[in-house]
Motif scaffolding. Structure first.
Motif, PDB file in Angstrom:
ATOM      1  N   ARG A 283       0.850  -1.198   0.000  1.00  0.00           N
ATOM      2  CA  ARG A 283       0.000   0.000   0.000  1.00  0.00           C
ATOM      3  C   ARG A 283       0.882   1.243   0.000  1.00  0.00           C
ATOM      4  O   ARG A 283       2.097   1.152   0.198  1.00  0.00           O
ATOM      5  N   MET A 284       0.272   2.412  -0.225  1.00  0.00           N
ATOM      6  CA  MET A 284       0.983   3.691  -0.153  1.00  0.00           C
ATOM      7  C   MET A 284       0.393   4.479   1.011  1.00  0.00           C
ATOM      8  O   MET A 284      -0.817   4.448   1.234  1.00  0.00           O
ATOM      9  N   GLU A 285       1.242   5.228   1.700  1.00  0.00           N
ATOM     10  CA  GLU A 285       0.756   6.028   2.828  1.00  0.00           C
ATOM     11  C   GLU A 285       1.441   7.377   2.885  1.00  0.00           C
ATOM     12  O   GLU A 285       2.628   7.499   2.567  1.00  0.00           O
ATOM     13  N   TRP A 286       0.716   8.385   3.337  1.00  0.00           N
ATOM     14  CA  TRP A 286       1.315   9.676   3.677  1.00  0.00           C
ATOM     15  C   TRP A 286       1.834   9.581   5.096  1.00  0.00           C
ATOM     16  O   TRP A 286       1.066   9.290   6.014  1.00  0.00           O
ATOM     17  N   VAL A 287       3.114   9.821   5.287  1.00  0.00           N
ATOM     18  CA  VAL A 287       3.657   9.772   6.654  1.00  0.00           C
ATOM     19  C   VAL A 287       4.376  11.083   6.976  1.00  0.00           C
ATOM     20  O   VAL A 287       4.994  11.715   6.113  1.00  0.00           O
ATOM     21  N   ASP A 288       4.262  11.470   8.222  1.00  0.00           N
ATOM     22  CA  ASP A 288       4.908  12.675   8.757  1.00  0.00           C
ATOM     23  C   ASP A 288       6.427  12.513   8.633  1.00  0.00           C
ATOM     24  O   ASP A 288       6.969  11.476   9.013  1.00  0.00           O
ATOM     25  N   ILE A 289       7.113  13.543   8.099  1.00  0.00           N
ATOM     26  CA  ILE A 289       8.567  13.388   7.927  1.00  0.00           C
ATOM     27  C   ILE A 289       9.301  13.267   9.256  1.00  0.00           C
ATOM     28  O   ILE A 289      10.461  12.865   9.297  1.00  0.00           O
ATOM     29  N   ASN A 290       8.627  13.620  10.350  1.00  0.00           N
ATOM     30  CA  ASN A 290       9.255  13.441  11.660  1.00  0.00           C
ATOM     31  C   ASN A 290       8.973  12.073  12.266  1.00  0.00           C
ATOM     32  O   ASN A 290       9.438  11.767  13.363  1.00  0.00           O
ATOM     33  N   GLN A 291       8.198  11.262  11.572  1.00  0.00           N
ATOM     34  CA  GLN A 291       7.869   9.924  12.087  1.00  0.00           C
ATOM     35  C   GLN A 291       7.956   8.912  10.952  1.00  0.00           C
ATOM     36  O   GLN A 291       7.003   8.194  10.662  1.00  0.00           O
ATOM     37  N   LEU A 292       9.129   8.856  10.329  1.00  0.00           N
ATOM     38  CA  LEU A 292       9.299   7.981   9.166  1.00  0.00           C
ATOM     39  C   LEU A 292       9.343   6.520   9.582  1.00  0.00           C
ATOM     40  O   LEU A 292       9.875   6.179  10.634  1.00  0.00           O
ATOM     41  N   PRO A 293       8.787   5.643   8.736  1.00  0.00           N
ATOM     42  CA  PRO A 293       8.871   4.205   9.025  1.00  0.00           C
ATOM     43  C   PRO A 293      10.254   3.661   8.651  1.00  0.00           C
ATOM     44  O   PRO A 293      11.171   4.421   8.350  1.00  0.00           O
TER      45      PRO A 293
END
Lengths: 242, 242
Positions: A142-152
């Motif tokens: 899947r694709m997700e928008w993630v906060d750049i301060n909480q990268l996976p």
């Protein structure tokens, strides 16, 4: 499904050269990046990426990959850096990934380069999150928008690529007035200030910020609509037509 | 002779990927670039360039090529852009060049990629002209320092690469204080101003320039030697140790 992974062969593509896209979107005071979770056992994430056709401009390839992944046209896109360390080699992971995805399998010769070191050209894009329709490839779950301060958990040098993209975005931000790609058409001064504070990760003083923006002479202030309540509403601005 | 062109085979190198160096040097109010005249019938010039070994970092390859061509160590070097248009194909010229240079000839498989489109990673370097010992490769007739305003007949997108390098140099000039790479250890304010005027191709007002430089807090002013004549000599400056 994205077209990016069809027919991976050196007849079609330049070997050992890839494009990685850092797709920035802004929402509610958060700067996000659009990243795929890979269709692979374990918690592995990547960047939207792809290869360059033998008869395709590199910039055009980046545009194609990006449009393919977002279903958007005319995206603001900037080449920012090449990542080429000799240890950018994902042979083990890529072999497993190929084994798990029959649609990617071909003759050994065709895929030999796929498990070598990649030199990757980084592009960053600025998009309006609401307009993006994220598309997966065969190797994505899947694709997700993630906060750049909480990268996976990003594969390889994914975090370094995002950090370098952010650095380039900051360096370009004032010169090229690219902020408009991240905002709706009209916005308040407070919303614009919040965007700057998010991008630069620091507070601005309200008066200084307003003066700085007006001095740049890039904003048009809209006339307020005359209604009973409108007097208390803040002014709306939009970026001048260039 | 440079080592850069030994054993051009896909076993050794990443195919279709090259490095182009724009080597800037400054002398007497002129910004110059170091370019090879190619060992080929006609007036063809190139940029100092080379390929990337399979087990070598891209940045390291650029450093190797540059050191090889200048016989200098610890050069200021900055990656600035990738040039990847589909028409960067020099097949006819390269075929002729290979035919004229027996030392470059091998099996067809080994050199097949050599006549395809190249994606080239641009690096610019700032050097002290007096310290450089230009080295030719088997395909060069000679190397020359040429004024960037009087460039010779450069192959392919050579002029575009130099223009883009200059643009990147200007953008970095204040932020990264790279000017010291182009000046002797000590210099007068007037010499520093002349360097800026040359790089940015515009005049600065003397007082404004001096104030701007002193405000940056990057210069140490040397004490004048007490001699009879020294009072009329201008102050000498040097860049602060970082």
């Amino acid at each position: 499904m994205s077209e990016s992974y069809k027919g991976i062969s050196t007849q079609n593509y330049i070997a050992q050269l890839s494009i990685d896209c850092v797709i920035f979107g802004y929402q509610n005071g958060t700067l996000n990046v659009l990243v795929p979770k890979l269709n692979f056992q374990g918690d592995f994430w990547g960047l939207p990426s792809g290869f360059i056709y033998q008869h395709e401009d590199v910039d055009q390839a980046a545009k194609r990959i990006l449009e393919d992944r977002t279903q958007m046209k005319d995206i603001y896109l900037e080449q920012f850096h090449v990542f080429g360390n000799a240890n950018r080699n994902n042979a083990e992971f890529m072999s497993s990934l190929l084994a798990q995805n029959p649609q990617l399998q071909g003759s050994k010769e065709e895929y030999d380069w796929f498990v070598r070191r990649f030199v990757s050209i980084g592009y960053y894009a600025l998009v309006d999150i609401k307009k993006v329709k994220p598309q997966t490839t065969p190797i994505d779950e899947r694709m997700e928008w993630v906060d750049i301060n909480q990268l996976p958990n990003l594969l390889l040098d994914g975090k370094e690529i995002i950090a370098k993209a952010l650095q380039a975005l900051r360096a370009n931000f004032d010169d090229h007035l690219v902020g408009y790609n991240l905002l709706p058409e009209t916005f308040t001064m407070k919303e614009l200030q919040k965007l700057y504070e998010t991008i630069f990760d620091k507070p601005f003083r309200r008066n200084n910020f307003q003066k700085m923006m007006l001095d740049l002479n890039i904003l048009d202030r809209l006339e307020k609509q005359f209604t009973g309540a409108a007097n208390k509403a803040p002014y709306l601005y939009k970026f001048k037509e260039i």
